[in-house]
Write a protein that holds these residues in place. Sequence first.
Motif, PDB file in Angstrom:
ATOM      1  N   VAL A 165      -8.479  10.125   0.653  1.00 47.46           N
ATOM      2  CA  VAL A 165      -8.091   8.842   1.248  1.00 47.46           C
ATOM      3  C   VAL A 165      -9.192   8.443   2.208  1.00 47.46           C
ATOM      4  O   VAL A 165      -9.536   9.201   3.118  1.00 47.46           O
TER       5      VAL A 165
ATOM      6  N   THR B  61      -6.552  12.053   8.400  1.00 44.85           N
ATOM      7  CA  THR B  61      -6.912  11.918   6.994  1.00 44.85           C
ATOM      8  C   THR B  61      -6.245  12.989   6.150  1.00 44.85           C
ATOM      9  O   THR B  61      -5.764  12.719   5.041  1.00 44.85           O
TER      10      THR B  61
ATOM     11  N   ALA C 282      -0.655   5.303   1.238  1.00 44.20           N
ATOM     12  CA  ALA C 282      -1.410   6.230   0.390  1.00 44.20           C
ATOM     13  C   ALA C 282      -0.506   6.777  -0.713  1.00 44.20           C
ATOM     14  O   ALA C 282      -0.934   6.939  -1.865  1.00 44.20           O
TER      15      ALA C 282
ATOM     16  N   LEU D 110      -8.179   6.940  -2.752  1.00 42.72           N
ATOM     17  CA  LEU D 110      -7.295   5.860  -2.343  1.00 42.72           C
ATOM     18  C   LEU D 110      -7.990   5.126  -1.208  1.00 42.72           C
ATOM     19  O   LEU D 110      -8.170   5.673  -0.117  1.00 42.72           O
TER      20      LEU D 110
ATOM     21  N   VAL E 283      -4.002  -0.810  -0.228  1.00 42.67           N
ATOM     22  CA  VAL E 283      -4.685   0.309  -0.871  1.00 42.67           C
ATOM     23  C   VAL E 283      -5.123  -0.094  -2.269  1.00 42.67           C
ATOM     24  O   VAL E 283      -4.372  -0.765  -2.989  1.00 42.67           O
TER      25      VAL E 283
ATOM     26  N   GLU F  92      -3.743  12.364   2.958  1.00 45.24           N
ATOM     27  CA  GLU F  92      -3.991  12.955   1.644  1.00 45.24           C
ATOM     28  C   GLU F  92      -2.839  13.869   1.216  1.00 45.24           C
ATOM     29  O   GLU F  92      -2.448  13.880   0.043  1.00 45.24           O
TER      30      GLU F  92
ATOM     31  N   ALA G 141       0.087  11.750   0.052  1.00 42.55           N
ATOM     32  CA  ALA G 141      -0.154  11.204  -1.280  1.00 42.55           C
ATOM     33  C   ALA G 141       0.071  12.264  -2.353  1.00 42.55           C
ATOM     34  O   ALA G 141       0.689  12.002  -3.392  1.00 42.55           O
TER      35      ALA G 141
END
Length: 254
Positions: free
Chosen positions: A211, A58, A183, A166, A245, A62, A65
């Motif tokens: 996310v 995760t 993402a 997201l 997404v 993130e 992104a």
Amino acid sequence: MTSDPTPATSAAPAAPAVDDSAPQDSPFRSERTSRDEARQFVLPLVVHIEKSAPPARTDALETAARAVLVILSDERSLGDGEWAQAMTDWQDARIRKVVRRARGAEWRRAEALPGITVTGKSAEVRVFPPVPLDGWPKDLGRLQVSGTDLEDPEPPMAADPSTPVLRLNPDLDMSAGKAMAQAGHGAQLAWWELSDEGRTAWRDAGFPLAVRTADPSHWRELTTSGLPMVRDAGFTEIAPGSCTVVADHPALRG
């Protein structure tokens, strides 16, 4: 991992939220459009993955992104900046992002190339200005796309409702590399949708975001909410037109 939802058309575009009645040149149609006639570029992202200490999944998503948002807003990507033409050419064609992995000397060589490294809690992602699809720098082109199967040591906490989230499609099984690219697409769409004031506020706050995989019971509601939504072109892993997404930014909620 390669991903391509198709793009909007300027250095700082405001792409509309997409539904099934979107025009043929929509950023989210998987069939061939006029954008395919332009020279194709790709935004490279390299994630630092050492065998002994891989990042949490995760956090990697993130960080990827945020890396996309950082390069979109960087002064070198705007106006007469040194990356501005490459960013414009990339956004005028298909929006492609490719995530590759690097460790050891590979990572050090990648760090020596022009780009920006964004650091999360456990992840490091370096984003580079777009390159021609057939013209990767040698030290990036030799990096592997596979091998980005990351795990979370424990389930991520629920996202703060005030934070942009997201939301990933709960019905799709994507590798970490594919999900990182998706993402990034979602973050980019949220950026395009925001007002100048909203972009400035997000940038000045350091691009906070989360996310998370959407709750299956809420996914249908999210996809019909009018929020920015990514439909993948289907080059890798998933079927063309799949919604991957939804970008749930508080400033974009109806």
